[in-house]
Design an enzyme around this catalytic site. Structure first.
Site: not given
Length: 261
Positions: A39, A242
């Site tokens: 990711s 993230h």
């Protein structure tokens, strides 16, 4: 000589000059770029995403670098949630003998880092310590072999490519962050786990003859709890912890550009 004849001759000359390398004249390099990984390469956190289940974003560092360098070709199989086995069994198929550049972030999911962060966010200090210690033990005992196998699979498919391994940033600043935030202690030991993961990854990348890009200096001062964070907190379930779009551009892209141009 008519204008038509001159035009034809000019076109022929341009074709010849384009096909033949001339001593002393720089030729445009062919860059066939493939971005592999999890990711942190697919761009989770940056949005918007493609229609796949991989959550790929054109705001991730890989498509940004490809666009800035006018590459000859660009393939982007990186996928949110990927572990080393996913790269070996699925993503390396995008490589070939003509691939000249490969980038990758991988290993965090193997070590269960998302679950570790969740344990620290939702659990007790003791539960956080246990999760962090288990992840650190995995990173030093099991992960090195998985990274070695992944890099070898990449080399096998793309023997002429430059392999660039990007590390993960520290996720947190450790100063005051409000009453509902994780304690400074929890954030500190999570950052220490990230440091260990970077050390292990850098070592295995060096053993594979790859370039390791340390993202930590580029994200310094921009973790969760910073005045200007480039890492998302728990505001989005999938995107939590993230990088956001600024993190990919000013953190990861800057780190990659500093390393390879």
């Amino acid at each position: 000589m008519t204008r038509r004849v001159r035009t034809v001759l000019a076109a022929l000359l341009a074709a010849v000059l384009g096909a033949v390398a001339i001593p002393g004249v720089a030729q445009a390099a062919t860059v066939n770029y493939v971005a592999l990984g999890d990711s942190y390469s697919s761009g989770v956190g940056a949005g918007p995403y493609d229609l796949s289940t991989c959550l790929r974003s054109q705001k991730s560092y890989a498509p940004l670098w490809a666009a800035a360098h006018s590459v000859t070709s660009f393939r982007f199989p990186a996928c949110g949630g990927a572990v080393t086995a996913d790269v070996i069994n699925g993503q390396v198929g995008a490589l070939s003998s003509s691939t000249t550049l490969v980038t990758i972030t991988i290993g965090g999911n193997d070590a269960g880092f998302a679950d570790v962060v969740s344990s620290c966010r939702l659990g007790s200090t003791s539960a956080c310590e246990t999760a962090v210690n288990n992840a650190k033990a995995f990173a030093t005992t099991t992960l090195p072999g998985r990274l070695d196998a992944t890099y070898a699979a990449i080399r096998n498919r793309a023997p002429a490519a430059r392999l660039v391994v990007l590390g993960y940033p520290r996720l947190f600043e450790t100063g005051w962050c409000g009453l509902l935030a994780m304690s400074s202690y929890k954030r500190t030991i999570l950052n220490q786990a990230a440091d260990l993961l970077a050390t292990v990854t850098a070592g295995r990348a060096a053993a594979a003859g790859a370039t390791f890009v340390d993202a930590r200096p580029f994200f310094a001062g921009h973790g969760v709890c910073a005045a200007d964070p480039w890492i998302r907190d728990v505001s989005g379930l999938i995107e939590a912890y993230h990088p956001d779009a600024d993190g990919y551009r000013y953190g990861y892209l800057a780190a990659l550009t500093a390393a390879i141009g």
